[in-house]
Design a protein around this motif. Structure first.
Motif, PDB file in Angstrom:
ATOM      1  N   ILE A 161       0.838  -1.199   0.000  1.00  0.00           N
ATOM      2  CA  ILE A 161       0.000   0.000   0.000  1.00  0.00           C
ATOM      3  C   ILE A 161       0.873   1.249   0.000  1.00  0.00           C
ATOM      4  CG2 ILE A 161      -1.634   1.375   1.351  1.00  0.00           C
ATOM      5  CD1 ILE A 161      -2.717  -1.310   2.439  1.00  0.00           C
TER       6      ILE A 161
ATOM      7  N   SER B 135      -5.183   0.644  -8.203  1.00  0.00           N
ATOM      8  CA  SER B 135      -4.261  -0.488  -8.299  1.00  0.00           C
ATOM      9  C   SER B 135      -3.278  -0.260  -9.432  1.00  0.00           C
ATOM     10  CB  SER B 135      -5.037  -1.782  -8.567  1.00  0.00           C
ATOM     11  OG  SER B 135      -5.948  -2.048  -7.533  1.00  0.00           O
TER      12      SER B 135
ATOM     13  N   VAL C  20      -8.756   4.847  -4.501  1.00  0.00           N
ATOM     14  CA  VAL C  20      -8.007   3.603  -4.328  1.00  0.00           C
ATOM     15  C   VAL C  20      -7.654   3.097  -5.726  1.00  0.00           C
ATOM     16  CG1 VAL C  20      -8.071   1.218  -3.503  1.00  0.00           C
ATOM     17  CG2 VAL C  20      -9.193   3.016  -2.176  1.00  0.00           C
TER      18      VAL C  20
ATOM     19  N   SER D 152     -11.333  13.004   4.054  1.00  0.00           N
ATOM     20  CA  SER D 152     -12.109  12.009   3.315  1.00  0.00           C
ATOM     21  C   SER D 152     -11.195  11.170   2.435  1.00  0.00           C
ATOM     22  CB  SER D 152     -13.171  12.697   2.458  1.00  0.00           C
ATOM     23  OG  SER D 152     -12.554  13.605   1.582  1.00  0.00           O
ATOM     24  N   LEU D 153     -11.696   9.992   2.124  1.00  0.00           N
ATOM     25  CA  LEU D 153     -11.011   9.113   1.181  1.00  0.00           C
ATOM     26  C   LEU D 153     -11.282   9.644  -0.222  1.00  0.00           C
ATOM     27  CD1 LEU D 153      -9.493   6.415   0.751  1.00  0.00           C
ATOM     28  CD2 LEU D 153     -11.718   5.284   0.719  1.00  0.00           C
TER      29      LEU D 153
ATOM     30  N   PHE E 160      -6.071  10.161   0.279  1.00  0.00           N
ATOM     31  CA  PHE E 160      -7.037  10.936   1.053  1.00  0.00           C
ATOM     32  C   PHE E 160      -6.946  12.427   0.715  1.00  0.00           C
ATOM     33  CE2 PHE E 160      -6.030   7.176   3.496  1.00  0.00           C
ATOM     34  CZ  PHE E 160      -7.258   6.754   3.969  1.00  0.00           C
TER      35      PHE E 160
ATOM     36  N   VAL F 138     -15.554   9.208  -4.517  1.00  0.00           N
ATOM     37  CA  VAL F 138     -14.430   8.330  -4.181  1.00  0.00           C
ATOM     38  C   VAL F 138     -14.165   7.459  -5.410  1.00  0.00           C
ATOM     39  CG1 VAL F 138     -13.496   6.646  -2.581  1.00  0.00           C
ATOM     40  CG2 VAL F 138     -15.177   8.327  -1.784  1.00  0.00           C
ATOM     41  N   HIS F 139     -12.942   7.514  -5.894  1.00  0.00           N
ATOM     42  CA  HIS F 139     -12.593   6.876  -7.157  1.00  0.00           C
ATOM     43  C   HIS F 139     -11.863   5.562  -6.918  1.00  0.00           C
ATOM     44  CE1 HIS F 139     -13.525  10.696  -9.229  1.00  0.00           C
ATOM     45  NE2 HIS F 139     -13.103  11.219  -8.096  1.00  0.00           N
ATOM     46  N   PHE F 140     -12.020   4.627  -7.852  1.00  0.00           N
ATOM     47  CA  PHE F 140     -11.210   3.416  -7.788  1.00  0.00           C
ATOM     48  C   PHE F 140     -11.009   2.882  -9.195  1.00  0.00           C
ATOM     49  CE2 PHE F 140     -14.383   0.113  -8.565  1.00  0.00           C
ATOM     50  CZ  PHE F 140     -15.566   0.768  -8.283  1.00  0.00           C
ATOM     51  N   GLY F 141     -10.041   2.005  -9.332  1.00  0.00           N
ATOM     52  CA  GLY F 141      -9.769   1.437 -10.644  1.00  0.00           C
ATOM     53  C   GLY F 141      -8.306   1.113 -10.781  1.00  0.00           C
ATOM     54  N   VAL F 142      -7.915   0.860 -12.032  1.00  0.00           N
ATOM     55  CA  VAL F 142      -6.530   0.504 -12.300  1.00  0.00           C
ATOM     56  C   VAL F 142      -5.876   1.694 -13.014  1.00  0.00           C
ATOM     57  CG1 VAL F 142      -7.180  -0.654 -14.452  1.00  0.00           C
ATOM     58  CG2 VAL F 142      -5.042  -1.267 -13.347  1.00  0.00           C
TER      59      VAL F 142
ATOM     60  N   THR G 100      -4.033   3.646   7.407  1.00  0.00           N
ATOM     61  CA  THR G 100      -3.779   4.323   6.129  1.00  0.00           C
ATOM     62  C   THR G 100      -3.839   5.840   6.299  1.00  0.00           C
ATOM     63  OG1 THR G 100      -6.117   3.963   5.578  1.00  0.00           O
ATOM     64  CG2 THR G 100      -4.529   2.470   4.579  1.00  0.00           C
TER      65      THR G 100
ATOM     66  N   VAL H  74      -0.902  -0.594  -4.358  1.00  0.00           N
ATOM     67  CA  VAL H  74      -2.250  -0.026  -4.298  1.00  0.00           C
ATOM     68  C   VAL H  74      -2.137   1.331  -3.611  1.00  0.00           C
ATOM     69  CG1 VAL H  74      -4.580  -0.272  -3.362  1.00  0.00           C
ATOM     70  CG2 VAL H  74      -3.375  -2.282  -4.256  1.00  0.00           C
TER      71      VAL H  74
END
Lengths: 179, 179
Positions: free
Chosen positions: A39, A104, A102, A98-99, A115, A169-173, A78, A111
């Protein structure tokens, strides 16, 4: 990995009983040495409508800009890791609000957990891994001089969210740099 | 850690030059062996207004209920890890819809990254690490038989969010079980 960190014997690469993936296994003491992604905890430090970026004083990508981020240590959360990196690299305390994302990174098995942090004061400084630290308004971000694709991706989404006044809040590769 | 996984010499615990934390260091080949928290990727599989839980067929906490979750592997994203664990433990494919929570567990040095996943079909099954798999409506969750505090914390927030019809993304620290 060549040797068992537990007993010092040579390890072999094999699929342990009941598993499906290749692992480094010590046939002397039977320890299975699992390897997992790491992380990277990051923080976008905010002061009024500006954000704080650091110019890297270390390789890789020396001289390029990033927000504070680094490997999470044992025995911290974290959020604590993100605040610690901000203190180390930009000499300012933040309150994690706030987050934000995340992401990858497959090639490097990292990863990023990023924040938004509210700077507790306007007094920041240049940490030992930075050569410069500056506040940037979203319209003045040095897009051509950002250190890594994940920094670019994160700040693009940040500026978009800031522009419409609502943070998701975003996520993905995130794909590696084209070379 | 007793031996260097790179050269097989004994390691010592010391603060490397320029650092501030104790690390396992090999004085033969100078390798610093960093240790970092591990990511546990989890998924709350959804079918209409119900969620899928698995009864653990393995220790620890054998016989207690959890949502699918497990250690993230190299060369996968957190979303892929969450979907893989769901397929392994509950034999159902999910489409990862949104990030739900990032929780740090200090004592065990784990970070849970938990997603909501839409089940692609109602046909689920009992994976080899489960003894039972069932759909639960939020009012029927087996609160007294959940495997870990992080499962409890996550499902509490999930039920609360589901009740008001709006899902937030949660983060924070989850305390260990009282013993």
């Amino acid at each position: 990995m060549k040797y068992c960190s537990h007993c010092g014997a040579q390890v072999v690469l094999k699929v342990p009983p009941g598993e499906t993936l290749l692992r480094f296994v010590c046939e002397a003491c039977q320890t299975v040495h699992y390897q997992n992604p790491k992380i990277v905890a990051g923080c976008i430090p905010e002061w009024e409508d500006k954000i704080l970026l650091c110019r890297r004083a270390i390789e890789p990508r020396l001289g390029l800009w990033t927000f504070p981020a680094g490997f999470m240590e044992l025995d911290e959360t974290t959020e604590q890791a993100a605040a610690r990196e901000t203190l180390e690299e930009a000499k300012v305390e933040v309150e994690i609000k706030s987050l934000f994302a995340v992401f990858s990174l497959l090639r490097v098995n990292q990863v990023y957990v990023i924040f938004r942090g509210k700077m507790r004061s306007q007094d920041f400084g240049v940490g030992h891994e930075s050569s410069d630290v500056q506040l940037f308004s979203p319209t003045k971000i040095p897009w051509e001089s950002l250190a890594f694709p994940v920094i670019h991706e994160t700040l693009e989404r940040y500026v978009e969210d800031a522009g419409r006044g609502r943070f998701d809040v975003h996520f993905g590769v995130v794909q590696p740099m084209k070379r």
